[in-house]
Write a protein that holds these residues in place. Structure first.
Motif, PDB file in Angstrom:
ATOM      1  N   LEU A 159      -4.934  38.621 -34.721  1.00 22.75           N
ATOM      2  CA  LEU A 159      -6.307  38.541 -34.301  1.00 22.75           C
ATOM      3  C   LEU A 159      -6.345  38.449 -32.752  1.00 22.75           C
ATOM      4  CD1 LEU A 159      -7.496  35.520 -36.568  1.00 22.75           C
ATOM      5  CD2 LEU A 159      -7.519  38.234 -37.066  1.00 22.75           C
ATOM      6  N   ASP A 160      -7.373  38.639 -32.161  1.00 22.91           N
ATOM      7  CA  ASP A 160      -7.513  38.983 -30.505  1.00 22.91           C
ATOM      8  C   ASP A 160      -7.472  37.345 -30.150  1.00 22.91           C
ATOM      9  OD1 ASP A 160     -10.044  37.515 -30.738  1.00 22.91           O
ATOM     10  OD2 ASP A 160     -10.917  39.343 -30.969  1.00 22.91           O
ATOM     11  N   ASP A 161      -7.589  37.264 -28.779  1.00 19.16           N
ATOM     12  CA  ASP A 161      -7.316  35.912 -28.048  1.00 19.16           C
ATOM     13  C   ASP A 161      -8.590  34.949 -28.262  1.00 19.16           C
ATOM     14  OD1 ASP A 161      -4.963  36.823 -27.102  1.00 19.16           O
ATOM     15  OD2 ASP A 161      -5.771  37.589 -24.882  1.00 19.16           O
ATOM     16  N   ASP A 162      -9.698  35.440 -28.626  1.00 19.90           N
ATOM     17  CA  ASP A 162     -10.724  34.713 -28.986  1.00 19.90           C
ATOM     18  C   ASP A 162     -10.914  33.896 -30.250  1.00 19.90           C
ATOM     19  OD1 ASP A 162     -11.807  35.322 -26.393  1.00 19.90           O
ATOM     20  OD2 ASP A 162     -12.915  36.863 -27.131  1.00 19.90           O
ATOM     21  N   ALA A 163     -10.126  34.365 -30.973  1.00 18.38           N
ATOM     22  CA  ALA A 163      -9.723  33.653 -32.399  1.00 18.38           C
ATOM     23  C   ALA A 163      -9.585  32.224 -32.249  1.00 18.38           C
ATOM     24  CB  ALA A 163      -8.797  34.329 -33.288  1.00 18.38           C
ATOM     25  N   THR A 164     -10.244  31.598 -33.256  1.00 20.11           N
ATOM     26  CA  THR A 164      -9.938  30.119 -33.215  1.00 20.11           C
ATOM     27  C   THR A 164      -8.891  29.903 -34.126  1.00 20.11           C
ATOM     28  OG1 THR A 164     -11.661  29.729 -35.170  1.00 20.11           O
ATOM     29  CG2 THR A 164     -12.405  29.598 -33.073  1.00 20.11           C
ATOM     30  N   LEU A 165      -8.600  28.628 -34.244  1.00 19.16           N
ATOM     31  CA  LEU A 165      -7.267  28.066 -35.222  1.00 19.16           C
ATOM     32  C   LEU A 165      -7.829  28.426 -36.523  1.00 19.16           C
ATOM     33  CD1 LEU A 165      -5.259  25.202 -35.157  1.00 19.16           C
ATOM     34  CD2 LEU A 165      -6.430  25.577 -37.274  1.00 19.16           C
ATOM     35  N   THR A 186       4.286  31.615 -37.886  1.00 19.86           N
ATOM     36  CA  THR A 186       5.189  31.324 -36.852  1.00 19.86           C
ATOM     37  C   THR A 186       4.516  31.690 -35.646  1.00 19.86           C
ATOM     38  OG1 THR A 186       6.290  33.413 -37.055  1.00 19.86           O
ATOM     39  CG2 THR A 186       7.213  31.365 -38.008  1.00 19.86           C
ATOM     40  N   HIS A 187       3.623  32.807 -35.468  1.00 21.90           N
ATOM     41  CA  HIS A 187       2.989  33.317 -34.297  1.00 21.90           C
ATOM     42  C   HIS A 187       1.879  32.230 -33.950  1.00 21.90           C
ATOM     43  CE1 HIS A 187       1.153  35.951 -31.103  1.00 21.90           C
ATOM     44  NE2 HIS A 187       0.115  35.810 -31.898  1.00 21.90           N
ATOM     45  N   LEU A 188       1.101  31.991 -34.847  1.00 26.45           N
ATOM     46  CA  LEU A 188      -0.018  30.884 -34.520  1.00 26.45           C
ATOM     47  C   LEU A 188       0.478  29.792 -34.103  1.00 26.45           C
ATOM     48  CD1 LEU A 188      -2.871  29.809 -34.933  1.00 26.45           C
ATOM     49  CD2 LEU A 188      -2.522  29.437 -37.290  1.00 26.45           C
ATOM     50  N   PHE A 189       1.466  28.965 -34.665  1.00 24.65           N
ATOM     51  CA  PHE A 189       2.263  27.819 -34.140  1.00 24.65           C
ATOM     52  C   PHE A 189       2.629  27.950 -32.927  1.00 24.65           C
ATOM     53  CE2 PHE A 189       5.945  24.911 -33.630  1.00 24.65           C
ATOM     54  CZ  PHE A 189       5.194  23.702 -33.614  1.00 24.65           C
ATOM     55  N   ALA A 190       3.123  28.913 -32.434  1.00 24.44           N
ATOM     56  CA  ALA A 190       3.827  29.222 -31.071  1.00 24.44           C
ATOM     57  C   ALA A 190       2.659  29.470 -30.127  1.00 24.44           C
ATOM     58  CB  ALA A 190       4.560  30.533 -31.138  1.00 24.44           C
ATOM     59  N   ILE A 191       1.486  30.214 -30.523  1.00 26.98           N
ATOM     60  CA  ILE A 191       0.447  30.365 -29.489  1.00 26.98           C
ATOM     61  C   ILE A 191      -0.435  29.017 -29.326  1.00 26.98           C
ATOM     62  CG2 ILE A 191       0.462  32.860 -29.343  1.00 26.98           C
ATOM     63  CD1 ILE A 191      -2.029  32.668 -31.252  1.00 26.98           C
ATOM     64  N   PHE A 192      -0.578  28.383 -30.413  1.00 20.82           N
ATOM     65  CA  PHE A 192      -1.500  27.139 -30.395  1.00 20.82           C
ATOM     66  C   PHE A 192      -0.480  26.146 -29.538  1.00 20.82           C
ATOM     67  CE2 PHE A 192      -2.816  22.743 -31.778  1.00 20.82           C
ATOM     68  CZ  PHE A 192      -4.023  22.951 -31.884  1.00 20.82           C
ATOM     69  N   THR A 193       0.694  26.051 -29.648  1.00 25.00           N
ATOM     70  CA  THR A 193       1.460  25.066 -28.867  1.00 25.00           C
ATOM     71  C   THR A 193       1.560  25.641 -27.490  1.00 25.00           C
ATOM     72  OG1 THR A 193       2.838  24.701 -30.850  1.00 25.00           O
ATOM     73  CG2 THR A 193       3.862  24.060 -28.551  1.00 25.00           C
ATOM     74  N   GLU A 194       1.528  26.589 -27.219  1.00 23.74           N
ATOM     75  CA  GLU A 194       1.718  27.108 -25.681  1.00 23.74           C
ATOM     76  C   GLU A 194       0.407  26.883 -25.073  1.00 23.74           C
ATOM     77  OE1 GLU A 194       2.293  31.531 -23.400  1.00 23.74           O
ATOM     78  OE2 GLU A 194       2.663  31.278 -25.544  1.00 23.74           O
ATOM     79  N   PRO A 201      -6.947  25.713 -23.849  1.00 23.06           N
ATOM     80  CA  PRO A 201      -6.377  25.504 -25.280  1.00 23.06           C
ATOM     81  C   PRO A 201      -7.239  26.183 -26.302  1.00 23.06           C
ATOM     82  CG  PRO A 201      -7.706  23.459 -24.573  1.00 23.06           C
ATOM     83  CD  PRO A 201      -7.260  24.458 -23.513  1.00 23.06           C
ATOM     84  N   MET A 202      -6.569  26.529 -27.547  1.00 26.00           N
ATOM     85  CA  MET A 202      -7.256  27.281 -28.806  1.00 26.00           C
ATOM     86  C   MET A 202      -8.285  26.390 -29.175  1.00 26.00           C
ATOM     87  SD  MET A 202      -5.709  28.793 -32.006  1.00 26.00           S
ATOM     88  CE  MET A 202      -4.656  30.088 -31.155  1.00 26.00           C
ATOM     89  N   GLU A 203      -9.542  26.928 -29.234  1.00 25.64           N
ATOM     90  CA  GLU A 203     -10.609  26.334 -30.173  1.00 25.64           C
ATOM     91  C   GLU A 203     -10.181  26.118 -31.669  1.00 25.64           C
ATOM     92  OE1 GLU A 203     -13.542  25.205 -29.033  1.00 25.64           O
ATOM     93  OE2 GLU A 203     -13.164  25.939 -26.842  1.00 25.64           O
ATOM     94  N   ILE A 204     -10.734  25.118 -32.102  1.00 29.48           N
ATOM     95  CA  ILE A 204     -10.488  24.870 -33.474  1.00 29.48           C
ATOM     96  C   ILE A 204     -11.349  25.608 -34.321  1.00 29.48           C
ATOM     97  CG2 ILE A 204     -10.467  22.977 -35.119  1.00 29.48           C
ATOM     98  CD1 ILE A 204      -8.219  22.562 -33.094  1.00 29.48           C
ATOM     99  N   GLY A 205     -12.476  25.781 -34.076  1.00 34.55           N
ATOM    100  CA  GLY A 205     -13.418  26.307 -34.972  1.00 34.55           C
ATOM    101  C   GLY A 205     -13.905  25.511 -36.292  1.00 34.55           C
ATOM    102  N   ARG A 206     -14.303  24.133 -36.058  1.00 36.05           N
ATOM    103  CA  ARG A 206     -14.388  23.431 -37.161  1.00 36.05           C
ATOM    104  C   ARG A 206     -15.845  23.957 -37.969  1.00 36.05           C
ATOM    105  NH1 ARG A 206     -11.700  18.351 -35.889  1.00 36.05           N
ATOM    106  NH2 ARG A 206     -11.236  18.192 -33.595  1.00 36.05           N
ATOM    107  N   GLY A 207     -15.524  24.298 -39.230  1.00 37.89           N
ATOM    108  CA  GLY A 207     -16.910  24.517 -39.938  1.00 37.89           C
ATOM    109  C   GLY A 207     -17.367  26.190 -39.874  1.00 37.89           C
ATOM    110  N   THR A 208     -16.569  26.982 -39.186  1.00 40.92           N
ATOM    111  CA  THR A 208     -17.085  28.154 -39.049  1.00 40.92           C
ATOM    112  C   THR A 208     -16.674  29.251 -39.840  1.00 40.92           C
ATOM    113  OG1 THR A 208     -15.325  28.518 -37.385  1.00 40.92           O
ATOM    114  CG2 THR A 208     -17.132  27.828 -36.433  1.00 40.92           C
ATOM    115  N   VAL A 209     -15.720  28.995 -40.691  1.00 39.91           N
ATOM    116  CA  VAL A 209     -15.232  29.948 -41.750  1.00 39.91           C
ATOM    117  C   VAL A 209     -14.864  28.872 -42.777  1.00 39.91           C
ATOM    118  CG1 VAL A 209     -14.273  31.608 -40.199  1.00 39.91           C
ATOM    119  CG2 VAL A 209     -13.017  29.894 -40.493  1.00 39.91           C
ATOM    120  N   THR A 210     -14.507  29.774 -43.958  1.00 41.26           N
ATOM    121  CA  THR A 210     -14.339  29.029 -45.255  1.00 41.26           C
ATOM    122  C   THR A 210     -12.907  29.699 -45.826  1.00 41.26           C
ATOM    123  OG1 THR A 210     -16.717  29.001 -45.902  1.00 41.26           O
ATOM    124  CG2 THR A 210     -15.223  28.570 -47.745  1.00 41.26           C
TER     125      THR A 210
END
Length: 442
Positions: A159-165, A186-194, A201-210
C-alpha cells in the motif's frame, strides 16, 4: 575493564545477547540515533549502541525481548513480562528501580564495552548471539524499491504511504498467499515502528474499514479438526513433517489473529471511562503478528529442508472458529486466544521439542525453541492488555478471564500446565486451576 565486542560490520541487527566468562549476560542494542547531529562515544554512522543487563531487575524478565520506545528524547526498554521500563543509557525507570547499564564506546570500527571487574579477576567475552528477529522470506522485493512491479502477480502488493494501520491490516487479512502474508506483516510492523519515532506516525484509521469474516486461504485441503490425520510421536520423518505442518498452520492463523485484533477492535472503548486503546496496544499486537510470521517462515523452511512443503497435508480452521466466537468482545478475544490457546502452547511446546530432540532433529529443535521463547511474550501481551482494560473498568482480570472461558471455551482447561512459563507471562495459578468442566452453549 574494556572489552572489544567486535567490528561494527558484525552488528546488523537491533539486539544481541553478550555472554561473559563470569556467566553474566548483557543485551547490546543497536538503534537509530535519535539526534544524528550529535557525536556521542556510543554513536557512529547514524547508529547508537547501548548495553544493559539481560535480566530485568524486577523479576528476571528477558530484556532481549523488550519493547523499545522513545520518551523524552531517550530510548526506553520495557520488559516483556511486566512492562517495567528502563532508560537504556542510564538504567533509570519510572517505577523507582534501576537496571545496570554498561558504557559503549565506538573506537574506530570496533564496539568497545566497559565492564566492571574486580582487581585480579580475568573477565572475557564468551560469545555474542543475535536475537532472532527476521523471517525467512522466499521472494521478497528489494528493500530499496518496496513499491516496484506492483503489476507482477508473483509479488506482494504494498500500500502507499497514506495507508492507515487498519488499511494495512485488512489488506493482510485478505491476502491468501502465505508468502505474501508474512512479507506484508513484517513490513507493516517495521514501518509502523519506524514511523512511531518520527514526526509523522502512521494513522490508526479507527472504524474506517471492516475486517473480513474469515481470511482466505490458497490451495489448501481443509478438513474438520476431528478428521485430521494423526501426527504420530515424532519417531519417523513422516511423523515429524506432520507435526511441523500442523504447527505451521497454527502459526499462519496466529498471524491473522494478531492482525485482526488490531483492526476489529480499533474503535474499542472501555466501559465507564471511555478510554480508547492507546497506540502501544497496536504496536504490541503488530509485534506478535511479526513474530508469528517469523515462526511460520521457520517452520515452512524446515518442512522444505525435510523434503515436504506447506500445503502438502490437510489443515483445519479451528483457531479461527474461536476468533469468530469472540468477535464481539475484546475481553473475550484476549481471554480465549491469548490466555487459553497461546498459553496451552506454553504447556505442550517443551514436550514437542523433546520429541524432536530424541529423534536427533537439532534443526527443528532450534526453530521450535525460538517459537516457544517468543510465545511466552505473546501470552504476556494478552495478559498486559486484559489487565489494562480491567484496570480502566475497575474489574478483576482473573474473574473476567474465567467468566469468558466458561462462556466461550468448550471443555475444561486441562493440565499439565507449564507453571513456570505461565508465571513468566503473568498468569499465576488463579487463572487456570480448579476451572469447572463447562461446555459452552452452541
Amino acid at each position: 575493564m574494556i572489552i572489544n565486542c567486535g567490528p561494527l560490520t558484525g552488528f546488523t541487527q537491533a539486539r544481541y545477547v553478550i555472554h561473559m566468562s563470569t556467566g553474566k549476560r548483557l543485551v547490546l542494542f543497536r538503534l537509530p540515533s535519535i539526534d544524528p547531529t550529535s557525536s556521542k562515544p556510543n554513536e557512529k554512522e547514524g547508529w547508537s549502541y547501548y548495553a544493559m543487563e539481560a535480566e530485568c531487575p524486577h523479576a528476571g524478565g528477558p530484556m532481549a525481548d523488550s519493547l523499545i520506545d522513545i520518551e523524552d528524547s531517550a530510548y526506553v526498554a520495557s520488559c516483556p513480562w511486566h512492562a517495567y521500563d528502563f532508560n537504556v543509557e542510564t538504567g533509570e525507570s519510572s517505577v523507582g528501580i534501576k537496571a545496570c547499564t554498561y558504557p559503549i564506546d565506538v573506537r574506530g570500527d570496533n564496539v568497545m564495552l566497559e565492564f566492571p571487574a574486580e582487581d585480579g579477576l580475568n573477565v572475557a567475552l564468551s560469545k555474542i548471539e543475535p536475537v532472532s528477529e527476521k523471517v525467512k522470506l522466499k521472494n521478497a522485493r528489494p528493500s530499496e524499491t518496496p513499491t516496484a512491479k506492483q503489476e507482477d502477480s508473483g509479488m506482494a502488493r504494498y500500500l502507499d504511504d497514506d495507508a492507515t494501520l487498519c488499511d494495512w491490516a485488512v489488506h493482510i487479512l485478505n491476502t491468501a498467499h502465505p508468502e505474501h502474508k508474512i512479507e506484508l506483516t513484517t513490513h507493516l510492523f517495521a514501518i509502523f515502528t519506524e514511523r512511531e519515532a518520527s514526526s509523522s506516525p502512521m494513522e490508526i484509521g479507527r472504524g474506517t474499514v471492516t475486517a473480513p469474516d474469515q481470511p482466505p486461504r490458497e490451495k489448501m485441503l481443509t478438513v474438520n479438526p476431528g478428521a485430521m490425520p494423526r501426527t504420530g510421536r515424532g519417531g519417523t520423518l513422516k511423523s515429524r513433517i506432520a507435526m511441523l505442518h500442523a504447527l505451521a498452520n497454527i502459526e499462519l492463523w496466529a498471524i491473522d489473529l494478531a492482525i485482526d485484533i488490531c483492526v476489529r477492535f480499533a474503535t474499542f472503548q472501555t466501559e465507564k471511562s471511555s478510554e480508547q486503546l492507546p497506540r502501544a496496544y497496536f504496536h504490541d499486537w503488530l509485534k506478535v503478528a511479526s513474530d508469528e510470521a517469523k515462526h511460520f517462515s521457520l517452520l515452512r523452511t524446515r518442512l522444505e529442508e525435510m523434503g515436504s512443503h506447506f500445503g502438502a497435508l490437510p489443515v483445519h480452521h479451528s483457531l479461527w472458529l474461536s476468533a469468530q466466537e469472540t468477535a464481539y468482545d475484546l475481553r473475550a478475544r484476549i481471554s480465549i486466544i491469548a490466555l487459553v490457546h497461546e498459553a496451552r502452547g506454553l504447556d505442550v511446546n517443551p514436550m514437542t521439542i523433546q520429541k524432536f530432540r530424541l529423534s536427533g532433529d537439532a534443526e527443528s529443535v532450534e526453530a521450535l525453541e525460538v517459537i516457544h521463547h517468543d510465545e511466552i511474550t505473546h501470552v504476556t501481551t494478552g495478559h498486559r492488555w486484559l489487565t489494562w482494560i480491567c484496570n480502566q473498568e475497575g474489574t478483576d482480570p482473573v474473574q473476567v478471564f474465567r467468566s469468558n472461558v466458561q462462556k466461550h471455551f468448550r471443555g475444561p482447561l486441562r493440565g499439565p500446565f507449564n507453571e513456570e512459563a505461565r508465571l513468566e507471562a503473568g498468569m499465576d495459578k488463579r487463572y487456570y486451576e480448579e476451572m469447572p468442566n463447562v461446555v459452552a452453549a452452541s
